[in-house]
Design a protein around this motif. Structure first.
Motif, mmCIF file in Angstrom:
data_model
loop_
_atom_site.group_PDB
_atom_site.id
_atom_site.type_symbol
_atom_site.label_atom_id
_atom_site.label_comp_id
_atom_site.label_asym_id
_atom_site.label_seq_id
_atom_site.Cartn_x
_atom_site.Cartn_y
_atom_site.Cartn_z
ATOM 1 N N THR A 17 0.831 -1.291 -0.120
ATOM 2 C CA THR A 17 0.119 -0.150 -0.075
ATOM 3 C C THR A 17 0.922 1.314 -0.107
ATOM 4 O OG1 THR A 17 -2.161 -0.955 0.973
ATOM 5 C CG2 THR A 17 -1.636 1.301 1.460
ATOM 6 N N ALA A 18 1.880 1.252 0.815
ATOM 7 C CA ALA A 18 3.002 2.259 0.836
ATOM 8 C C ALA A 18 3.414 2.885 -0.511
ATOM 9 C CB ALA A 18 4.085 2.139 1.792
ATOM 10 N N GLY A 19 3.675 1.786 -1.282
ATOM 11 C CA GLY A 19 4.316 1.870 -2.691
ATOM 12 C C GLY A 19 3.190 2.359 -3.662
ATOM 13 N N VAL A 20 2.111 2.053 -3.467
ATOM 14 C CA VAL A 20 0.894 2.580 -4.523
ATOM 15 C C VAL A 20 0.613 3.909 -3.929
ATOM 16 C CG1 VAL A 20 -1.476 2.140 -5.179
ATOM 17 C CG2 VAL A 20 0.058 0.230 -4.679
ATOM 18 N N LEU A 21 0.618 4.245 -2.837
ATOM 19 C CA LEU A 21 0.539 5.597 -2.374
ATOM 20 C C LEU A 21 1.502 6.632 -2.863
ATOM 21 C CD1 LEU A 21 -0.715 5.355 1.269
ATOM 22 C CD2 LEU A 21 -2.148 5.920 -0.601
ATOM 23 N N GLU A 22 2.800 6.061 -2.758
ATOM 24 C CA GLU A 22 3.897 7.001 -3.415
ATOM 25 C C GLU A 22 3.628 7.109 -4.969
ATOM 26 O OE1 GLU A 22 7.389 7.717 -5.593
ATOM 27 O OE2 GLU A 22 6.244 5.746 -5.705
ATOM 28 N N ARG A 23 3.114 6.189 -5.451
ATOM 29 C CA ARG A 23 2.801 6.197 -7.124
ATOM 30 C C ARG A 23 1.520 7.013 -7.176
ATOM 31 N NH1 ARG A 23 6.016 6.644 -10.625
ATOM 32 N NH2 ARG A 23 6.970 7.376 -8.724
ATOM 33 N N ILE A 24 0.521 7.144 -6.476
ATOM 34 C CA ILE A 24 -0.422 8.135 -6.439
ATOM 35 C C ILE A 24 0.041 9.583 -6.319
ATOM 36 C CG2 ILE A 24 -2.689 9.036 -5.314
ATOM 37 C CD1 ILE A 24 -3.365 6.235 -4.890
ATOM 38 N N ALA A 25 0.876 9.813 -5.424
ATOM 39 C CA ALA A 25 1.512 11.027 -5.069
ATOM 40 C C ALA A 25 2.233 11.507 -6.438
ATOM 41 C CB ALA A 25 2.480 11.126 -3.904
ATOM 42 N N PHE A 72 11.709 2.814 -3.823
ATOM 43 C CA PHE A 72 11.745 3.852 -4.865
ATOM 44 C C PHE A 72 11.572 3.252 -6.147
ATOM 45 C CE2 PHE A 72 12.841 6.167 -0.826
ATOM 46 C CZ PHE A 72 12.116 7.275 -0.891
ATOM 47 N N THR A 73 10.590 3.839 -6.904
ATOM 48 C CA THR A 73 10.536 3.576 -8.277
ATOM 49 C C THR A 73 11.520 4.355 -8.892
ATOM 50 O OG1 THR A 73 8.102 3.314 -7.832
ATOM 51 C CG2 THR A 73 8.812 3.670 -10.256
ATOM 52 N N ASP A 74 12.789 3.948 -9.397
ATOM 53 C CA ASP A 74 13.856 4.695 -9.904
ATOM 54 C C ASP A 74 13.715 4.740 -11.472
ATOM 55 O OD1 ASP A 74 15.011 2.067 -10.920
ATOM 56 O OD2 ASP A 74 15.985 1.717 -8.853
ATOM 57 N N ALA A 75 14.700 5.304 -11.897
ATOM 58 C CA ALA A 75 14.715 5.517 -13.498
ATOM 59 C C ALA A 75 14.693 4.215 -14.378
ATOM 60 C CB ALA A 75 15.716 6.507 -13.873
ATOM 61 N N SER A 76 15.168 2.974 -13.749
ATOM 62 C CA SER A 76 15.034 1.837 -14.484
ATOM 63 C C SER A 76 13.614 1.239 -14.741
ATOM 64 C CB SER A 76 15.835 0.736 -13.694
ATOM 65 O OG SER A 76 15.043 0.354 -12.502
ATOM 66 N N VAL A 77 12.616 1.788 -13.887
ATOM 67 C CA VAL A 77 11.385 1.246 -13.909
ATOM 68 C C VAL A 77 10.458 1.719 -15.189
ATOM 69 C CG1 VAL A 77 9.208 0.800 -12.770
ATOM 70 C CG2 VAL A 77 11.306 1.123 -11.343
ATOM 71 N N ALA A 78 10.137 0.734 -15.871
ATOM 72 C CA ALA A 78 9.638 1.034 -17.210
ATOM 73 C C ALA A 78 7.944 1.201 -17.168
ATOM 74 C CB ALA A 78 9.666 -0.277 -18.323
ATOM 75 N N CYS A 79 7.827 2.354 -16.657
ATOM 76 C CA CYS A 79 6.186 2.860 -16.083
ATOM 77 C C CYS A 79 5.912 4.097 -16.727
ATOM 78 C CB CYS A 79 6.261 2.926 -14.618
ATOM 79 S SG CYS A 79 7.013 3.906 -13.781
ATOM 80 N N SER A 80 4.612 4.298 -16.778
ATOM 81 C CA SER A 80 4.030 5.342 -17.160
ATOM 82 C C SER A 80 4.219 6.571 -16.588
ATOM 83 C CB SER A 80 2.464 5.227 -17.867
ATOM 84 O OG SER A 80 2.244 4.165 -18.531
ATOM 85 N N GLY A 81 4.323 6.553 -15.192
ATOM 86 C CA GLY A 81 4.264 7.675 -14.390
ATOM 87 C C GLY A 81 5.818 8.036 -14.226
ATOM 88 N N PRO A 82 5.978 9.264 -13.611
ATOM 89 C CA PRO A 82 7.284 9.911 -13.316
ATOM 90 C C PRO A 82 7.909 8.933 -12.354
ATOM 91 C CG PRO A 82 5.704 11.208 -12.039
ATOM 92 C CD PRO A 82 4.901 10.138 -13.118
ATOM 93 N N ALA A 83 9.237 8.771 -12.680
ATOM 94 C CA ALA A 83 10.264 7.987 -11.616
ATOM 95 C C ALA A 83 10.472 8.953 -10.450
ATOM 96 C CB ALA A 83 11.413 7.442 -12.360
ATOM 97 N N PHE A 610 9.106 -4.869 -1.981
ATOM 98 C CA PHE A 610 9.995 -4.005 -2.231
ATOM 99 C C PHE A 610 11.096 -4.939 -3.196
ATOM 100 C CE2 PHE A 610 10.236 -5.776 1.939
ATOM 101 C CZ PHE A 610 11.307 -6.553 2.149
ATOM 102 N N ALA A 611 12.184 -4.074 -3.657
ATOM 103 C CA ALA A 611 13.071 -4.821 -4.552
ATOM 104 C C ALA A 611 14.549 -4.040 -4.649
ATOM 105 C CB ALA A 611 12.390 -4.471 -6.020
ATOM 106 N N ARG A 612 15.294 -4.949 -5.516
ATOM 107 C CA ARG A 612 16.746 -4.315 -5.739
ATOM 108 C C ARG A 612 16.718 -2.959 -6.560
ATOM 109 N NH1 ARG A 612 20.850 -8.770 -5.984
ATOM 110 N NH2 ARG A 612 21.785 -7.635 -7.608
ATOM 111 N N PRO A 613 17.441 -2.110 -6.127
ATOM 112 C CA PRO A 613 17.431 -0.773 -6.867
ATOM 113 C C PRO A 613 17.961 -1.215 -8.364
ATOM 114 C CG PRO A 613 18.754 -0.482 -4.915
ATOM 115 C CD PRO A 613 18.370 -1.927 -5.165
ATOM 116 N N ASN A 614 17.405 -0.453 -9.363
ATOM 117 C CA ASN A 614 17.760 -0.279 -10.856
ATOM 118 C C ASN A 614 17.628 -1.591 -11.406
ATOM 119 O OD1 ASN A 614 18.856 2.306 -10.686
ATOM 120 N ND2 ASN A 614 20.518 1.543 -9.519
ATOM 121 N N THR A 615 16.434 -2.311 -11.101
ATOM 122 C CA THR A 615 16.182 -3.618 -11.818
ATOM 123 C C THR A 615 14.921 -3.726 -12.585
ATOM 124 O OG1 THR A 615 15.180 -4.568 -9.710
ATOM 125 C CG2 THR A 615 17.435 -4.965 -10.111
ATOM 126 N N ASN A 616 14.336 -2.246 -12.877
ATOM 127 C CA ASN A 616 13.096 -2.336 -13.463
ATOM 128 C C ASN A 616 11.925 -3.249 -13.104
ATOM 129 O OD1 ASN A 616 11.064 -1.793 -15.352
ATOM 130 N ND2 ASN A 616 11.629 -3.293 -16.888
#
Length: 667
Positions: A17-25, A72-83, A610-616
């Motif tokens: 839930t924390a991760g989805v809230l961060e993405r909503i923000a 944190f959703t870093d720049a490696s993550v292939a998503c539509s929203g901003p990293a 949660f996950a390893r950084p920079n792994t999409n």
């Protein structure tokens, strides 16, 4: 009419839930800049939840290093929203220590010492991880501008809201979320993010519990290990343990160090266990008969890993064009195995050229042309890698004792101890970085598979395989404990407190003696004991769930358990059925566009919180997509002329407590 303020209720307030809230923000300004009324229903501390709560034995650790944990959703993550980059666990600990991160509570002395001593390669305690997760939750809430209310209770039901006779603002998509404290939340959108939940025991476990109760014995059904009361186990008592995965590792901590024992370093780099005299004696076995592989301390020496070469979007796209349904075993697994083999051998050839007889360019060109399971591929490896022990055999890796027979108690003890010692040599030394290359390859595949292969394009047998064998194999190879835990197992074995039952474990109950009987046909001996522990998490089951809201969704028909029609009949995965947009699906397969589900208990491909950084990382891609779906619903509801009205303004929710920093250790 007042402007509509959409209300969103999250059932479950852990890291997902924390991760989805961060993405909503992160997505809110672009998709829905208006106000949201968000509620999080969580009986434990929001951010960490039940599984990662602070109130656990302080010796329990993560099975990931500090450098390999981020929310944190870093720049490696292939998503539509901003990293939105941010500190992983290691950087957060450093920031707290040097004072650059100040929005944390006053930590107890033990945690402050852990923060100061934490290195990137260290395995943190779960207590420390709880504080990182709770900090992340508070940060996400702050970025949402104070629109989040936390309810420290449990959701019990989700019901369609009925229109009052005079309510001209009624919206048929609105639901009422009933809480255990007697309150009710009116929700335009509901997201269930419940993580690992408990279930009623299956028939076998229930029978064992009944057997133990009749004969004055002890039985622990599958459960989250730290929530089981083991106080009835007497010092020196023989205890059969079924399962040698991560729950088994936690069990050893609780029953050994948790009862006053301690480990001492020996001059040869090993460990010696000093018993307190309060420990029981454990007899452990499983299907494989060995513990999970340890995490890896080696560093890659050869060429850096690249993108997937064989399990690619083009390769999967070609399969999808040719076949209406895909088969995991015959069509996907050969590509996965070849991917793993390519990365393994690339590191061996480019990082340890003294161990091979040809160059990587020559080998890789020929390897790319061959099927993984072909005789030509085996011949290529045999000619280029002189040492047979360095040949990658994924089937032997999965079942190390397949086909082996042992001469009884002494023989199997020596075999399992040798296996554990060899695993440490391969994975906890700098000499075999090819094991890390294999680890990285499987992790990439695990994270990408759900993106490349739509779950609804797998045949039923393959969906069963994905939820069962594939997840189990990946966990066995990639999600094992810190190396120290395996050294502790060897020390406990030498101390006579841990014995091995072997592979293919079978357990029966002898009514004539009131004892459980455990043995292995391969090992050639059996053990009798009055106590049995099933050391694993309970199997996911919506139908047998002890979580009240999951049980309600099932009985009410708003949600359903995933059912697969296989050649052997109907098979249930036990998971909450969701669409590829994470919408709940009812028993007829109809999607609820405003009821969503996410997490390990749902029918998606599955990934951690949660996950390893920079792994999409897959969970971050899912979080972003779900957040954008929620915001799209909110925008539609709030748009002028939508015909709906504000649930928040016409039926205000009674607020339990605004989200705010909480005291460490509060349960």
């Amino acid at each position: 009419m007042p402007a509509h303020v959409p209300s969103v209720v999250f059932i479950g307030g852990g890291p997902r839930t924390a991760g989805v809230l961060e993405r909503i923000a992160a997505n809110k300004a672009a998709l829905f800049p208006g106000r949201l009324d968000i509620h999080v229903v969580e009986p434990y501390e929001p951010g960490s939840g039940r599984i990662w709560r602070y109130n656990q034995h302080p010796g329990l650790m993560l099975n990931s290093t500090a450098a390999d944990v981020t929310m944190f959703t870093d720049a490696s993550v292939a998503c539509s929203g901003p990293a939105v980059d941010g500190p992983g666990l290691a950087e957060w600990a450093a920031g707290v220590t040097d004072g650059s991160i100040t929005d944390v509570p006053e930590f107890p002395l033990a945690l402050r010492e852990q923060l100061r001593s934490l290195t990137r390669d260290a395995f943190p305690t779960r207590q420390l991880q709880s504080q990182y997760l709770e900090w992340f939750f508070r940060r996400a809430v702050a970025n949402l501008g104070g629109t989040v209310t936390v309810h420290r209770t449990t959701a019990t039901a989700v019901e369609p809201a009925a229109a009052a006779p005079t309510d001209r603002t009624y919206d048929a998509g609105t639901h009422l979320v009933r809480l255990a404290n007697g309150r009710t939340l009116r929700a335009d959108v509901v997201v269930t993010a419940l993580g690992h939940t408990d279930s009623r025991p299956d028939a076998a476990s229930a029978a064992w519990s009944g057997f133990a109760a009749r004969h004055g014995g002890f039985h622990a059904a599958p459960s989250y290990t730290t929530d089981v009361d083991y106080s009835a186990l007497a010092p020196g008592q023989d205890v059969i343990v079924a399962g040698m995965g991560l729950a088994f590792v936690d069990l050893l901590v609780l029953l050994m160090e948790g009862r006053g024992g301690r480990f001492e370093e020996t001059p040869d780099g090993g460990l010696r266990y000093r018993a307190s005299g309060r420990e029981p004696r454990l007899w452990a076995g499983s299907r494989r008969g060995v513990p999970y592989h340890s995490k890896i301390s080696a560093a890659l020496r050869g060429e850096a890993p690249g993108e997937l070469r064989f399990l690619t979007a083009d390769a999967v796209g070609t399969l999808l064009e040719r076949h209406s349904e895909l088969d995991f075993g015959t069509q996907l697994w050969p590509l996965i195995a070849k991917e793993a083999g390519y990365e393994y051998y690339r590191e061996l050839f480019t990082g340890s050229p003294d161990r091979v007889s040809t160059g990587w360019a020559e080998f890789s060109a020929r390897f790319a042309e061959l099927d993984w399971y072909s005789a030509a591929c085996r011949e290529l490896v045999a000619s280029a890698v002189p040492e047979p022990g360095l040949h990658l055999d994924l089937e032997a890796l999965d079942r190390p004792f397949a086909g082996a027979t042992f001469g009884g108690l002494t023989d199997i003890q020596a075999a399992v101890a040798r296996y554990i010692q060899r695993d440490l040599e391969l994975r906890d030394s700098p000499d075999h970085p090819e094991t890390l290359a294999l680890f990285v390859a499987l992790l990439k595949v695990y994270m990408e598979l759900g993106r490349l292969v739509p779950a609804d394009r797998l045949n039923p047998r393959s969906r069963h395989t994905v939820h069962g064998w594939w997840h189990g194999f990946f966990s066995f190879v990639d999600s094992g404990p810190p190396p120290r835990r395996l050294r502790e197992m060897l020390a406990l074995h030498r101390a006579g407190l841990l014995n091995f039952l072997g592979p293919g474990l079978q357990i029966t109950a002898d009514e004539s003696t009131g004892e459980f009987v455990a043995g292995s046909a391969q090992a050639g001996f059996s053990v009798r004991a009055g106590a049995l522990i099933e050391a694993r998490l309970p199997a996911t089951s919506v139908a047998r769930s002890l979580n009240p809201v999951l049980a309600w969704l099932h009985t009410s028909g708003l949600g359903s358990e995933q059912q697969l029609l296989t050649a052997d009949g109907i098979y249930s995965t036990g998971k909450l059925l969701v669409s590829d947009r994470h919408e709940l699906l009812d028993g007829d397969g109809r999607a609820h566009g405003r009821l969503f589900g996410v997490g390990p208990g749902t029918s998606g491909w599955g990934a951690g919180a949660f996950a390893r950084p920079n792994t999409n990382a897959a969970p971050f891609r899912e979080n972003d997509a779900l957040a954008r779906n929620v915001l799209a619903v909110a925008a539609e509801l709030a748009s002028p002329g939508s015909g709906t009205a504000s649930s928040a303004s016409t039926c205000p929710t009674r607020q339990d407590s605004p989200a705010q920093p909480a005291a460490v250790g509060k349960a």
